[in-house]
Enzyme design. Structure first.
Site, PDB file in Angstrom:
ATOM      1  NE  ARG A  28      -6.267   0.794  -2.072  1.00 18.43           N
ATOM      2  CZ  ARG A  28      -5.779   1.476  -0.948  1.00 18.43           C
ATOM      3  NH1 ARG A  28      -4.446   1.165  -0.556  1.00 18.43           N
ATOM      4  NH2 ARG A  28      -6.449   2.177   0.013  1.00 18.43           N
ATOM      5  CD  GLN A  65      -3.569   2.699   6.547  1.00 18.38           C
ATOM      6  OE1 GLN A  65      -4.106   3.252   7.564  1.00 18.38           O
ATOM      7  NE2 GLN A  65      -4.063   2.522   5.281  1.00 18.38           N
ATOM      8  CG  ASP A 106      -3.222   8.047  -1.780  1.00 17.77           C
ATOM      9  OD1 ASP A 106      -3.091   8.540  -0.719  1.00 17.77           O
ATOM     10  OD2 ASP A 106      -2.926   6.946  -2.167  1.00 17.77           O
ATOM     11  CE  LYS A 138      -5.461   5.736   4.143  1.00 20.66           C
ATOM     12  NZ  LYS A 138      -6.364   5.079   3.647  1.00 20.66           N
ATOM     13  NE  ARG A 181      -0.446   1.950   3.366  1.00 18.99           N
ATOM     14  CZ  ARG A 181       0.730   2.691   3.383  1.00 18.99           C
ATOM     15  NH1 ARG A 181       1.861   2.000   3.747  1.00 18.99           N
ATOM     16  NH2 ARG A 181       0.745   3.764   3.330  1.00 18.99           N
ATOM     17  N   GLY A 182       0.239   2.408  -0.370  1.00 22.21           N
ATOM     18  CA  GLY A 182       0.879   3.645  -0.492  1.00 22.21           C
ATOM     19  C   GLY A 182       1.175   3.777  -1.764  1.00 22.21           C
TER      20      GLY A 182
HETATM   21  O1  MRU Z   1      -4.838   3.395   1.947  1.00 26.32           O
HETATM   22  P1  MRU Z   1      -3.440   3.428   1.980  1.00 26.32           P
HETATM   23  O2  MRU Z   1      -2.526   2.959   2.984  1.00 26.32           O
HETATM   24  O3  MRU Z   1      -2.680   3.014   0.601  1.00 26.32           O
HETATM   25  O4  MRU Z   1      -3.216   5.098   1.920  1.00 26.32           O
HETATM   26  C1  MRU Z   1      -1.882   5.549   1.666  1.00 26.32           C
HETATM   27  C2  MRU Z   1      -1.828   7.116   1.968  1.00 26.32           C
HETATM   28  O5  MRU Z   1      -2.694   7.645   2.199  1.00 26.32           O
HETATM   29  C3  MRU Z   1      -0.341   7.753   1.900  1.00 26.32           C
HETATM   30  O6  MRU Z   1      -0.371   8.953   2.569  1.00 26.32           O
HETATM   31  C4  MRU Z   1      -0.128   8.070   0.354  1.00 26.32           C
HETATM   32  O7  MRU Z   1      -0.329   7.059  -0.425  1.00 26.32           O
HETATM   33  C5  MRU Z   1       1.490   8.756   0.421  1.00 26.32           C
HETATM   34  S1  MRU Z   1       2.547   7.635   0.329  1.00 26.32           S
HETATM   35  C6  MRU Z   1       4.123   8.103   0.087  1.00 26.32           C
END
Ligand code: MRU
Length: 349
Positions: free
Chosen positions: A89, A196, A237, A248, A46-47
């Site tokens: 996603r 997270q 994202d 997030k 994830r991320g």
């Molecule tokens: O749902 P996730 O854990 O994939 O969400 C991730 C985030 O919102 C992070 O802040 C974002 O992807 C930036 S990661 C460098």
């Protein structure tokens, strides 16, 4: 002390299973397309930046057994794989960026043999991984120029090495500032519903010997009111052409608080997170996730069975609340419509 979040090993995608952290550091090997799709869906990987890498490697898994004899047949397998991975996603644009980059490379080599195209595509994934490492370090250099000794930085979710190949975006800035000899302390929002911040950000900051204090999301306002936070650094994202930023869920609340308390609010993200086709954040598709993520914590029910649930995984921070956006090509400030238009021009060239 960085670990590789994702790599290609003997025909399989090797990832850290992030759902097992912080209790166990476990690697998961995805040898086929559907297992990788599930790993993305279930946030084992994830991320945003690492989703770009995972998607590109997933495409290799999807086409590796293609029996296509010519490019026309091969492109069907390619497009089917791309469509499938795209459904994992919807919000992090890096996933789509990774897939469209791979597709473009395949089409550029359409006159080669299928075997050779497969090799070229695999090499492209290695390039993407190396670029991610380089780009994160470059963003960190720009970002660290904004960080002062003894800064107390608040962050949300995980924008660290676990969200990239090995270094991180927002946390990369903190790692660089530390390398420069600055003493930094971090407040990590726990980041409900999937924690997270509590599970991942604290784990990697502690491994990297950075002072970190875990807070529940609803404690950030109190800290800001007490002047305990000097800066807020988050990842992204998807960033629209006007600078509106999807990150997030909970990020928007932090940005409003930051403005109320006159605290700088920085977004750290590579160019692969920009979606310059979008006019504003209103157009970003926001992932809605299942209700059990809210009604349960780590598998244990905490709410009555019949309660209605609202569970968007991301929210939009409007551009006017963002002090600056830190990228690998420099730091962008308001008015973003104007400053980011240079990026749009560059993308068209
Ligand atoms: O749902 P996730 O854990 O994939 O969400 C991730 C985030 O919102 C992070 O802040 C974002 O992807 C930036 S990661 C460098």
């Amino acid at each position: 002390m960085s670990v590789s979040t994702i790599s290609w090993e003997e025909g399989r995608v090797k990832i850290i299973d992030q759902t097992q952290l912080p209790h166990r550091l476990v690697w998961l090997y995805c040898g086929n397309l559907s297992s990788l799709w599930r790993a993305i869906k279930e946030l084992k990987v994830r991320g945003a930046p690492v989703l770009g890498v995972a998607a590109a490697l997933g495409l290799i898994l999807g086409i590796k057994n293609s029996k296509a004899k010519d490019f026309k047949q091969f492109s069907k397998d390619l497009d089917r794989t791309i469509q499938y991975l795209s459904s994992a996603r919807p919000t992090a644009v890096n996933l789509f960026w990774g897939l469209s980059r791979m597709r473009k490379v395949a089409y550029e080599h359409r006159n080669e043999s299928i075997g050779r195209i497969k090799n070229i595509l695999l090499k492209e994934t290695f390039k993407i991984m190396e670029e991610d490492k380089r780009v994160c370090r470059q963003m960190a250099i720009y970002g660290a120029s904004l960080i002062k000794n003894k800064d107390r930085i608040l962050t949300h979710c995980n924008a660290g090495s676990l969200a990239t190949v090995d270094y991180g975006t927002a946390l990369g800035v903190i790692y660089k500032a530390k390398e420069q000899g600055k003493k930094i302390s971090v407040y990590a929002d726990e980041t409900r519903p999937l924690l997270q911040g509590a599970r991942l950000t604290t784990w990697e900051l502690l491994r990297n010997k950075i002072e970190v204090t875990l807070i529940c999301d609803n404690m950030a306002a109190d800290l800001m009111q007490k002047r305990q936070v000097d800066k807020i650094l988050v990842g992204a994202d998807r960033i629209a052409s006007n600078g509106d930023t999807a990150n997030k869920v909970g990020t928007y609340a932090l940005a409003v608080l930051a403005q109320a308390h006159k605290i700088p609010f920085y977004v750290v993200a590579p160019l692969s997170t920009f979606d310059l086709n979008l006019k504003s954040g209103k157009d970003v598709p926001i992932e809605q996730r299942k209700k059990e993520e809210v009604t349960h914590i780590l598998g244990k029910r905490i709410a009555p069975p019949k309660v209605k649930v609202y569970n968007p995984a991301f929210d939009i921070t409007p551009n006017n609340l963002i002090t600056a956006i830190i990228t690998e090509v420099g730091i962008f400030r308001k008015p973003y419509e104007k400053t980011l238009s240079k990026l749009a021009k560059r993308a068209r060239e």
